[in-house]
Design an enzyme around this catalytic site. Structure first.
Site, PDB file in Angstrom:
ATOM      1  CG  HIS A 136      -0.337   0.232   2.527  1.00 44.88           C
ATOM      2  ND1 HIS A 136       0.005  -0.786   3.382  1.00 44.88           N
ATOM      3  CD2 HIS A 136       0.016   1.374   3.167  1.00 44.88           C
ATOM      4  CE1 HIS A 136       0.521  -0.287   4.481  1.00 44.88           C
ATOM      5  NE2 HIS A 136       0.547   1.022   4.377  1.00 44.88           N
ATOM      6  CG  ASP A 166       0.361  -4.195   3.015  1.00 45.03           C
ATOM      7  OD1 ASP A 166       0.334  -3.572   1.936  1.00 45.03           O
ATOM      8  OD2 ASP A 166       0.425  -3.642   4.122  1.00 45.03           O
ATOM      9  CB  SER A 250       3.288   1.421   6.338  1.00 42.03           C
ATOM     10  OG  SER A 250       2.140   1.429   7.139  1.00 42.03           O
TER      11      SER A 250
END
Length: 403
Positions: A136, A166, A250
């Site tokens: 993402h 992911d 992230s």
């Protein structure tokens, strides 16, 4: 000859005038001598509490008589953490998602920053460096830049990306890269052991931020809604930590006290009532996917060729009236459409069939089916499917194709 008072009697308890002055002066002198002469000798000997100095008992964490000292444990741990961070921080980078912006009237489109995240240099080989980050973070990017710890920006190529895990892999010139991180094992972590998160929370202005916590839980499962329709599409298995992980973290590194990579930071429960809950993708499950993305550019998974939905999306009255399911059925997935010439089509599956088992394992919803297919099966495997059609239980076997 003076006058003598016959009524006078001496008082035996009466002190002579000035008799108190000598003891007071002696006390003051002795006190000064103690402070000036004796006290420095006592301090140098280390007999006073709280006077430990570096190089004696504080460095070993033990007094001379063998009793442990609680305060020195903190000193030792903090020293180890700073050493570990210094060792690892160069391998944690910023990742900038650049997307072309413009309209019909503009002659030239420019790449503009659409978002930032973090990444980890996990490999350097033959002058090329490889970075793992989150899917993402780079989703929708036209180009990607990697920002090193010294703020050097390097253009990077997206080698491959995977929605379900992911994870994404980037490739770039390794001339400016000093080191790659040491990959550990997430299977060896214990609940309660120290964990350190390194990344770029809230953007590159806070690059290289370090947060410390512990491993709060192993093998947690977190629902993920990819298409934002309010229904979970996948259950991600993650490591839970209370080390602060915020937007921008992230793709960053979760490391153990030895400086080894044990997880890729991914998600944060973003609720005002929740604090101290962060998640990372375990490195043991991430590395096979990373290697496949690096070599193949994508993750190939088995598929059966059907559009399916969980039964819990259908009113239970329709379970009986439209699907004619027996009362003992408590869950499953129903087939909405079948792709022509797919494995499901060849195996005879049809619209509104309800799948309840794969190879004898119960399928309560779409997540169960995907987990069995993606984590336990390989392309080319034969799978026995148990399903219901018009209330009648049936079985068929199909050979899994490539997604």
């Amino acid at each position: 000859m003076g006058y003598y008072d016959q009524n006078y009697r001496p008082n035996p308890h009466r002190k002579k005038s000035g008799g108190w002055l000598v003891p007071v002066l002696l006390g003051i002198i002795i006190g000064i001598l103690l402070v000036v002469v004796v006290m420095p000798s006592i301090q140098d000997s280390g007999l006073l509490p709280g006077n430990e100095t570096a190089g004696d008992s504080s460095s070993s964490g033990v007094k001379q008589d063998g009793d442990s000292v609680n305060s020195t444990v903190n000193v030792d741990v903090n020293t180890q953490i700073t050493d570990v961070v210094e060792k690892v921080s160069l391998a944690v980078v910023g990742v900038v998602n650049l997307q072309r912006q413009g309209d019909f009237w503009q002659q030239q489109q420019e790449d503009q920053e659409a978002g930032t995240g973090s990444g980890v240099i996990y490999k350097k080989k033959d002058g090329t460096a490889f970075v793992v980050t989150n899917h993402h973070v780079i989703e929708g990017a036209d180009t990607v830049e990697v920002v090193l710890a010294d703020e050097t920006s390097i253009k990077a190529e997206i080698v491959g990306s995977d929605l379900f895990s992911d994870l994404a892999v980037l490739r770039m010139d390794g001339a400016e890269v000093d080191q790659a991180i040491e990959v550990g094992s997430s299977g060896d972590v214990k609940v309660g052991e120290p964990a350190i998160a390194i990344g770029n929370p809230l953007g590159l202005m806070f690059s290289g931020s370090v947060t410390q916590g512990v491993i709060s839980g192993k093998e947690r499962t977190i629902p993920q809604d990819f298409n934002q329709d309010g229904r979970a599409d996948w259950q991600a298995e993650v490591i839970q930590t209370d080390a602060a992980i915020n937007p921008g973290n992230s793709g960053g590194a979760l490391i153990n006290i030895d400086g080894q990579l044990i997880g890729i930071n991914s998600m944060k429960i973003n609720q005002t009532a929740v604090e101290g809950i962060g998640f990372a993708i375990p490195v043991d499950s991430a590395m096979p996917i990373i290697n496949e993305l690096e070599t193949q550019g994508e993750v190939t998974r088995p598929y059966i060729g059907v559009e399916i939905y969980s039964l819990d999306e259908v009113p239970q009255s329709e379970w009986r009236n439209s699907l004619n399911l027996p009362k003992e059925i408590e869950g499953g997935v129903y087939v909405w459409s079948v792709e022509p010439l797919s494995p499901a089509d060849k195996a005879g599956l049809k619209r509104l069939d309800v799948i309840t088992e794969l190879d004898g394992k119960p399928v309560m919803n779409m997540i169960d089916l995907r987990k069995i297919l993606y984590q336990e099966k390989k392309i080319g495997d034969e799978v026995k499917i148990t399903y219901y059609r018009d209330g009648e239980k049936k079985e068929t076997t199909l050979k899994l194709g490539e997604q």
